[in-house]
Design an enzyme around this catalytic site. Structure first.
Site, PDB file in Angstrom:
ATOM      1  CE  LYS A   1      -2.397  -0.752   3.800  1.00  0.00           C
ATOM      2  NZ  LYS A   1      -1.776  -2.002   4.268  1.00  0.00           N
TER       3      LYS A   1
ATOM      4  NE  ARG B 122      -4.496  -1.091   9.602  1.00  0.00           N
ATOM      5  CZ  ARG B 122      -3.414  -0.399   9.267  1.00  0.00           C
ATOM      6  NH1 ARG B 122      -3.496   0.669   8.538  1.00  0.00           N
ATOM      7  NH2 ARG B 122      -2.228  -0.795   9.694  1.00  0.00           N
TER       8      ARG B 122
ATOM      9  NE  ARG C 151       7.284  -2.382   6.032  1.00  0.00           N
ATOM     10  CZ  ARG C 151       5.950  -2.337   5.962  1.00  0.00           C
ATOM     11  NH1 ARG C 151       5.356  -2.045   4.833  1.00  0.00           N
ATOM     12  NH2 ARG C 151       5.224  -2.627   7.013  1.00  0.00           N
TER      13      ARG C 151
ATOM     14  NE  ARG D 279       6.190   0.122  10.118  1.00  0.00           N
ATOM     15  CZ  ARG D 279       5.049   0.012   9.436  1.00  0.00           C
ATOM     16  NH1 ARG D 279       4.976   0.443   8.178  1.00  0.00           N
ATOM     17  NH2 ARG D 279       3.985  -0.518   9.987  1.00  0.00           N
TER      18      ARG D 279
ATOM     19  NE  ARG E 262       1.988  -4.351  11.284  1.00  0.00           N
ATOM     20  CZ  ARG E 262       3.010  -4.065  10.465  1.00  0.00           C
ATOM     21  NH1 ARG E 262       4.206  -4.558  10.720  1.00  0.00           N
ATOM     22  NH2 ARG E 262       2.832  -3.288   9.440  1.00  0.00           N
TER      23      ARG E 262
END
Ligand code: AMP
Length: 212
Positions: free
Chosen positions: A15, A88, A122, A155, A166
């Site tokens: 996204k 969300r 990431r 992160r 998540r």
């Protein structure tokens, strides 16, 4: 183009990466609740202090905190926008209805195993939020953002254990939004697997086709 787009899709579905390019190409304002919250955490604002624990645990930040952010950003906005990471859950989607008329919901679909690989590899830029993948899209200089030279980091919620939580939260709370927007006839499902450019072209084509 006065598009008001929400970008759905699991964490790690691409996204953020796609949102930046789409906004540049289509002239939309990008609003990423994840980026806004991380900025608040970094600056240690009252919102950041309240949000940090939820984010580190892979949970959703309570609606009243996020809704305040969105109202501030969306109200008074001229022209189109793209929301990355909002809504969300159904409560947030219903709230959004009261302040803006969304006309497209793009859902990026990616297999769970690929998502976990993408997230644990990431790295994000602290300064401009650009996103990298250690193998598929590494920075030219280790630890330095290609775009702005800022420091890249992992992160705190991009570890495997937090990713699993998540994903669980995503399935329980966010996935039902696909039906919510499908019932309105504005859901656009896009295969989010493959090269970044390939996925980008698919999204753009789907958006253009939808409009005609
Ligand atoms: P993201 O960058 O979109 O993956 O978001 C990172 C984290 O920020 C999420 O795991 C949540 O803890 C929090 N967050 C972002 N957007 C929202 C939202 N719309 N509602 C609640 N929490 C959010």
């Amino acid at each position: 183009m006065d598009a008001k787009i929400v970008l759905l899709g699991a964490p790690g579905s691409g996204k953020g990466t796609q949102a930046k390019r789409l906004c540049q190409e289509l002239g939309l304002t990008l609003i990423s609740t994840g980026d806004l919250l991380r900025e608040a955490v970094r600056k240690n604002t009252p919102l950041g202090v309240k949000a940090k624990g939820f984010m580190d645990a892979g949970k959703l930040v309570p609606d009243e905190l996020v809704i305040g952010l969105i109202k501030e950003k969306v109200a008074g906005l001229k022209g189109g926008f793209l929301l990355d990471g909002f809504p969300r859950n159904l409560e947030q989607a219903k709230m959004l209805d009261t302040i803006a008329k969304v006309n497209m919901a793009v859902d990026l679909e990616v297999d769970e195993q690929i998502i976990v690989d993408r997230i644990v590899n990431r790295r994000s830029c602290k300064q401009c939020n650009e996103v990298y993948h250690m193998v598929a899209k590494p920075t030219r200089m280790e630890g330095k953002c290609d775009k702005c030279g800022g420091e890249t980091y992992q992160r705190t919620d991009d570890t495997e254990a937090v990713v699993r939580e998540r994903l669980r939260v995503y399935k329980e709370r966010t996935l039902p939004l696909a039906k919510f927007y499908a019932d309105r006839g504005i859901l656009i499902e896009v295969d989010g697997q493959g090269e970044i450019d390939e996925v980008y072209d698919r999204i753009l084509a789907a958006i253009k086709k939808f409009k005609h």
